[in-house]
Scaffold this motif. Structure first.
Motif, short mmCIF file in Angstrom:
data_model
loop_
_atom_site.label_atom_id
_atom_site.label_comp_id
_atom_site.label_asym_id
_atom_site.label_seq_id
_atom_site.Cartn_x
_atom_site.Cartn_y
_atom_site.Cartn_z
N LEU A 127 0.90 -1.27 0.01
CA LEU A 127 -0.08 -0.16 -0.21
C LEU A 127 0.85 1.31 0.04
O LEU A 127 0.64 2.10 -0.53
N HIS A 161 2.30 2.09 -3.58
CA HIS A 161 1.26 2.77 -4.31
C HIS A 161 0.53 3.86 -3.63
O HIS A 161 -0.53 4.71 -4.47
N PHE A 178 -1.56 4.19 -1.21
CA PHE A 178 -2.96 4.01 -1.04
C PHE A 178 -3.23 4.41 0.60
O PHE A 178 -2.44 4.33 1.39
N ARG A 179 -4.58 5.16 0.63
CA ARG A 179 -5.05 5.25 1.90
C ARG A 179 -6.31 4.68 1.92
O ARG A 179 -7.34 4.79 1.16
N GLN A 220 -13.32 -0.04 3.99
CA GLN A 220 -12.52 -1.06 3.55
C GLN A 220 -11.60 -1.35 4.84
O GLN A 220 -11.19 -0.68 5.59
N ILE A 264 -7.48 -5.71 -2.24
CA ILE A 264 -6.02 -5.91 -2.65
C ILE A 264 -5.78 -7.42 -3.55
O ILE A 264 -4.98 -7.89 -3.91
N ASP A 269 -13.39 1.44 -6.05
CA ASP A 269 -12.15 2.30 -5.56
C ASP A 269 -10.82 2.44 -6.66
O ASP A 269 -10.25 1.20 -7.01
N THR A 297 -8.35 3.70 -7.11
CA THR A 297 -6.91 3.79 -6.69
C THR A 297 -6.41 2.33 -6.27
O THR A 297 -5.20 2.01 -6.20
N LEU A 298 -7.29 1.38 -6.29
CA LEU A 298 -6.78 0.09 -6.24
C LEU A 298 -6.59 -0.76 -7.29
O LEU A 298 -5.90 -1.88 -7.38
N ILE A 317 -2.83 -1.59 -7.81
CA ILE A 317 -2.43 -2.70 -6.98
C ILE A 317 -2.83 -4.12 -7.16
O ILE A 317 -2.16 -4.97 -7.18
#
Length: 288
Positions: free
Chosen positions: A13, A16, A18-19, A26, A57, A77, A79-80, A83
């Motif tokens: 995470l 990348h 990631f938050r 999540q 993930i 999401d 942003t995943l 990943i």
């Protein structure tokens, strides 16, 4: 990569940027037995397609991919996505579909992405969308089984029996479409970050046909929901509030004709009772 190892997850995470999003609910799994047992229970197998919602993930996705013919996983999401491209790079039978499952034609998605395959659904669902997603999955009527990890309290509601505090309209809706069973609990310690409540995995096996025969499914569901509209009131009072077009006296008479006491409450009725009641009240609504 061990997708359930907290150190490796944090490193992944971090790479990348990631938050975690509280809004999206999540919580990532950090115990390998959970996705493995959930995938084993799902019915994923050679020749079977799998729809997953919210892969995170990818620990459950990977377990499903090892068992199923194809896995289609819907992720809101974005942003995943990079990943998942990394964590699932070894699986050529996984397709990630960006999107909102609640705005998706689920049956059409399965037909288009997994043509000709029988399909099951499997997911670790965010708590905040549990009820509408399960409703959508069951009403799509295209899955052999729906296996999901959800809040234990909701799992108990889905599998509840008449006369219990957990029993309600959502119980009846789920049991109308499927044979539902609570498989096992998943404690908060199995997640990163740890939620404040215990989760549970349930499996809902689709019935060959709905549990009861009804002439008007829409009205049946209206009566069913109406029976629990005012939980502390009698069934007659609750239905009278939910069905203003039907005289209360007619509702009371329909209840009496079924041999039920005047003070009966909605949680004491079975699916068969609600089917019979909706048939009687449907005739009243039609003016017969």
């Amino acid at each position: 990569m061990d997708l359930c190892n907290p150190k490796e997850i944090k490193a992944l995470l971090g790479r990348h940027g990631f938050r975690f999003s509280k809004q999206m609910g999540q919580n990532f799994l950090i115990q390998e037995w959970v996705p493995r047992q959930t995938a084993e229970a799902s019915g994923a197998a050679p020749g079977v397609g799998v729809l997953e919602i919210g892969p995170g993930i990818g620990p459950l996705t990977a377990q499903l991919a090892r068992r199923g013919e194809k896995v289609v996983s819907v992720e809101l999401d974005r942003t995943l996505l990079p990943i998942l491209a990394e964590t699932l790079s070894d699986y050529d039978n996984v397709e990630i579909v960006p999107g909102d499952i609640l705005k998706t034609d689920i049956a059409a998605l399965c037909r288009e992405r997994m043509p000709g395959l029988p399909v099951v659904a499997c997911a670790n669902l965010p708590y905040n969308i549990t009820t509408p997603v399960i409703t959508a999955l069951l009403q799509a009527q295209c899955f052999q089984a729906v296996t999901v990890m959800i809040q234990r309290e909701v799992a108990q509601r889905i599998c509840a029996q008449p006369g219990t505090p957990e029993y309600g309209a959502f119980t009846l809706l789920c049991q109308y479409y499927a044979d539902c069973a609570l498989l096992y609990d998943v404690p908060p310690s199995c997640f990163l970050p740890a939620p404040k409540v215990t989760s549970a995995v349930i499996r809902c096996v689709r019935r060959e046909r709905p549990a009861v025969d009804v002439a008007d499914e829409s009205f049946f569901f209206k009566v069913m929901r109406g029976g629990f509209l005012l939980r502390r009131k009698t069934l007659a009072n609750s239905l009278s509030a939910a069905l203003p077009g039907i005289p209360k006296e007619s509702i009371q008479q329909a209840i009496a004709d079924m041999g039920l006491p005047a003070a009966v409450r909605g949680e004491q009725l079975t699916l068969e009772d609600f089917a019979a009641l909706s048939a009687a009240l449907g005739r009243e609504a039609d003016g017969d």
